[in-house]
Scaffold this active site. Structure first.
Site, PDB file in Angstrom:
ATOM      1  N   GLU A 185       0.822  -1.206   0.000  1.00  0.00           N
ATOM      2  CA  GLU A 185       0.000   0.000   0.000  1.00  0.00           C
ATOM      3  C   GLU A 185       0.861   1.263   0.000  1.00  0.00           C
ATOM      4  O   GLU A 185       1.966   1.272   0.545  1.00  0.00           O
ATOM      5  CB  GLU A 185      -0.918   0.005   1.222  1.00  0.00           C
ATOM      6  CG  GLU A 185      -1.978  -1.080   1.113  1.00  0.00           C
ATOM      7  CD  GLU A 185      -3.001  -1.041   2.233  1.00  0.00           C
ATOM      8  OE1 GLU A 185      -4.050  -1.663   2.075  1.00  0.00           O
ATOM      9  OE2 GLU A 185      -2.760  -0.391   3.258  1.00  0.00           O
TER      10      GLU A 185
ATOM     11  N   CYS B  97       3.646   8.583   0.800  1.00  0.00           N
ATOM     12  CA  CYS B  97       4.127   7.682   1.844  1.00  0.00           C
ATOM     13  C   CYS B  97       4.304   6.312   1.192  1.00  0.00           C
ATOM     14  O   CYS B  97       3.321   5.674   0.817  1.00  0.00           O
ATOM     15  CB  CYS B  97       3.091   7.652   2.971  1.00  0.00           C
ATOM     16  SG  CYS B  97       3.505   6.528   4.288  1.00  0.00           S
TER      17      CYS B  97
ATOM     18  N   CYS C  56       6.065  -6.624   7.480  1.00  0.00           N
ATOM     19  CA  CYS C  56       7.126  -6.063   8.322  1.00  0.00           C
ATOM     20  C   CYS C  56       7.446  -7.050   9.441  1.00  0.00           C
ATOM     21  O   CYS C  56       6.547  -7.701   9.975  1.00  0.00           O
ATOM     22  CB  CYS C  56       6.667  -4.732   8.920  1.00  0.00           C
ATOM     23  SG  CYS C  56       7.939  -3.944   9.910  1.00  0.00           S
TER      24      CYS C  56
ATOM     25  N   CYS D 181       5.327  -4.025  15.688  1.00  0.00           N
ATOM     26  CA  CYS D 181       4.882  -3.041  16.686  1.00  0.00           C
ATOM     27  C   CYS D 181       3.403  -3.320  17.008  1.00  0.00           C
ATOM     28  O   CYS D 181       2.605  -3.579  16.104  1.00  0.00           O
ATOM     29  CB  CYS D 181       5.032  -1.627  16.138  1.00  0.00           C
ATOM     30  SG  CYS D 181       6.733  -1.251  15.676  1.00  0.00           S
TER      31      CYS D 181
ATOM     32  N   CYS E 145       0.432  -1.344  15.334  1.00  0.00           N
ATOM     33  CA  CYS E 145       0.483  -1.174  13.876  1.00  0.00           C
ATOM     34  C   CYS E 145      -0.206  -2.329  13.154  1.00  0.00           C
ATOM     35  O   CYS E 145       0.084  -3.497  13.393  1.00  0.00           O
ATOM     36  CB  CYS E 145       1.941  -1.076  13.438  1.00  0.00           C
ATOM     37  SG  CYS E 145       2.149  -1.068  11.649  1.00  0.00           S
TER      38      CYS E 145
ATOM     39  N   GLY F 253       6.522  -1.616   6.306  1.00  0.00           N
ATOM     40  CA  GLY F 253       7.907  -2.078   6.380  1.00  0.00           C
ATOM     41  C   GLY F 253       8.820  -1.175   7.178  1.00  0.00           C
ATOM     42  O   GLY F 253       8.488  -0.028   7.486  1.00  0.00           O
TER      43      GLY F 253
ATOM     44  N   SER G 108      10.764   6.360  15.358  1.00  0.00           N
ATOM     45  CA  SER G 108       9.508   6.001  16.022  1.00  0.00           C
ATOM     46  C   SER G 108       9.833   5.726  17.482  1.00  0.00           C
ATOM     47  O   SER G 108      10.348   4.670  17.816  1.00  0.00           O
ATOM     48  CB  SER G 108       8.910   4.736  15.387  1.00  0.00           C
ATOM     49  OG  SER G 108       8.617   4.976  14.048  1.00  0.00           O
ATOM     50  N   LEU G 109       9.559   6.690  18.312  1.00  0.00           N
ATOM     51  CA  LEU G 109       9.954   6.563  19.725  1.00  0.00           C
ATOM     52  C   LEU G 109       8.797   5.989  20.554  1.00  0.00           C
ATOM     53  O   LEU G 109       8.916   4.941  21.167  1.00  0.00           O
ATOM     54  CB  LEU G 109      10.384   7.935  20.253  1.00  0.00           C
ATOM     55  CG  LEU G 109      11.064   7.923  21.606  1.00  0.00           C
ATOM     56  CD1 LEU G 109      12.424   7.250  21.528  1.00  0.00           C
ATOM     57  CD2 LEU G 109      11.222   9.345  22.155  1.00  0.00           C
ATOM     58  N   HIS G 110       7.719   6.730  20.606  1.00  0.00           N
ATOM     59  CA  HIS G 110       6.444   6.287  21.193  1.00  0.00           C
ATOM     60  C   HIS G 110       6.420   6.080  22.701  1.00  0.00           C
ATOM     61  O   HIS G 110       5.345   5.895  23.268  1.00  0.00           O
ATOM     62  CB  HIS G 110       5.913   5.028  20.498  1.00  0.00           C
ATOM     63  CG  HIS G 110       5.879   5.150  19.009  1.00  0.00           C
ATOM     64  ND1 HIS G 110       5.478   6.299  18.365  1.00  0.00           N
ATOM     65  CD2 HIS G 110       6.224   4.282  18.019  1.00  0.00           C
ATOM     66  CE1 HIS G 110       5.564   6.142  17.059  1.00  0.00           C
ATOM     67  NE2 HIS G 110       6.024   4.932  16.826  1.00  0.00           N
TER      68      HIS G 110
ATOM     69  N   CYS H 201      -1.453   6.692   9.704  1.00  0.00           N
ATOM     70  CA  CYS H 201      -0.271   6.019  10.234  1.00  0.00           C
ATOM     71  C   CYS H 201      -0.637   4.756  10.984  1.00  0.00           C
ATOM     72  O   CYS H 201      -1.501   4.770  11.850  1.00  0.00           O
ATOM     73  CB  CYS H 201       0.443   6.937  11.205  1.00  0.00           C
ATOM     74  SG  CYS H 201       1.371   8.148  10.357  1.00  0.00           S
TER      75      CYS H 201
HETATM   76  S1  SF4 Z   1       5.175   0.651  12.759  1.00  0.00           S
HETATM   77 FE1  SF4 Z   1       6.599   0.392  11.062  1.00  0.00          FE
HETATM   78  S2  SF4 Z   1       8.232  -0.865  11.947  1.00  0.00           S
HETATM   79 FE2  SF4 Z   1       6.480  -1.078  13.340  1.00  0.00          FE
HETATM   80  S3  SF4 Z   1       5.373  -2.923  12.577  1.00  0.00           S
HETATM   81 FE3  SF4 Z   1       4.462  -1.123  11.586  1.00  0.00          FE
HETATM   82  S4  SF4 Z   1       5.518  -0.976   9.615  1.00  0.00           S
HETATM   83 FE4  SF4 Z   1       6.788  -2.270  10.960  1.00  0.00          FE
END
Ligand code: SF4
Length: 347
Positions: A93, A106, A113, A117, A120, A160, A214-216, A333
């Protein structure tokens, strides 16, 4: 019969070298690159200034095929999401985000991936394979030709982990930046990583694009809960690697911070962030969590998000909140999962 290589795999320098090796004039490489990347014309019959010999040579060796658009949908806010089919039957995508003076694309860097996470949707797919540089460039070329739109910014924030696909993303970046081609400036490209420390330590080998982390979370226990990668490379190791990134003057590292109700949106989380990050060269980009079917987390209220942002800004840490785009078509996102067809929004 050998399968032709994708033309979109070649950097300008590689094409030039190939022209020299085959005794074609250097300006021929320039003309061809301009037809493809400045005029987006792939039909050689229209390349009026290119010699027959060059066309015959390229015809034999290269394909100009683009990923197929299997589906695309448009959000109420104008964001468009594309489901692309690849040659091996996999799909990815891509999201096009229009703003007043720019079009940001994007792009995906992998099919699925491996990072997993927890917030996600892509992470739930597992890892299938890396994308070739030509498949990354193909996303941009397909969207550009479909809408006759000049893409002004590219972010590696689709499906990814781009640094898991270091060499191919480096190749794609060189193609995006080539002066004779797409000529995207280094500030127009953003590489976003979940925090792969060994590859962050190799960023001096990568073209000098913007880096987003990507800290979060600013506590190891919370970050490990959200991102399993934190168990391998915790915040201390990550920050140490980030300090080694070659940064030009006045450049920032962006820290993405998905704000999740009740998990990382408390006063102690803001305080820990302020302690952790270097105020001189850090920017925090808050992304209120985008819910998706069966997601385990909740989105905080607007008031809570603003309170958190104001707190950081008041303490000297530059902080903005990213407007959510495309959530009604799962294009925001963390919502991408190559199953857009289920949304029933066919072209
Ligand atoms: S946020 Fe990015 S690194 Fe984390 S699982 Fe999703 S695609 Fe992968």
């Amino acid at each position: 019969m050998t399968v032709p290589e994708s033309f979109f795999q070649k950097t300008y320098d590689e094409l030039l070298e190939e022209f020299k090796l085959n005794n074609f004039p250097a300006y021929g490489a320039e003309q061809v690159y301009a037809w493809v990347y400045k005029h987006f014309v792939f039909d050689m019959k229209s390349w009026t200034n290119v010699s027959k010999a060059v066309k015959a040579y390229l015809q034999e060796r290269y394909s100009f095929d683009l990923p197929k658009v299997l589906w695309h949908g448009q959000s109420l806010d104008g964001t468009r999401k594309f489901l692309f089919g690849l040659n091996d039957g996999q799909s990815i995508e891509t999201v096009l985000i229009p703003a007043r003076d720019r079009f940001t694309l994007c792009v995906s860097s992998q099919v699925g991936c491996a990072i997993g996470c927890r917030f996600c949707h892509t992470g739930t797919m597992g890892f299938k394979r890396n994308l070739e540089a030509s498949e990354v460039i193909g996303q941009l070329m397909a969207v550009t030709t479909m809408f006759n739109t000049k893409i002004t910014n590219v972010v590696y924030m689709g499906q990814g982990e781009p640094l898991h696909n270091f060499e191919n993303m480096k190749q794609a970046t060189l193609i995006l930046m080539a002066e004779r081609g797409l000529a995207l400036g280094q500030r127009k490209i953003t590489l976003s990583t979940s925090g792969l420390v060994p590859q962050i330590e190799r960023l001096s080998e990568f073209p000098p694009v913007n880096v987003a982390i990507s800290l979060h979370a600013a506590h190891n226990n919370i970050r490990s809960e959200l991102m399993p990668i934190n168990k391998a490379y915790d915040l201390e190791r990550l920050l140490q690697a980030i300090r080694g990134i070659p940064l030009k003057a006045h450049r920032f590292i962006t820290y993405e911070y998905i704000l999740i109700e009740g998990l990382n949106d408390r006063l102690e989380d803001a305080n820990a962030l302020i302690e952790l990050l270097d105020k001189k060269n850090s920017k925090v980009n808050i992304i209120p969590f985008n819910e998706y079917p069966d997601s385990a987390f909740k989105r905080p209220s607007k008031e809570k998000t603003l309170w958190f942002q104001n707190l950081l800004n008041a303490r000297g840490l530059v902080c903005t909140t990213r407007m959510t785009k495309g959530s009604d078509i799962l294009a925001a996102c963390g919502q991408l999962k190559s199953e857009a067809e289920k949304l029933n929004l066919w072209i």
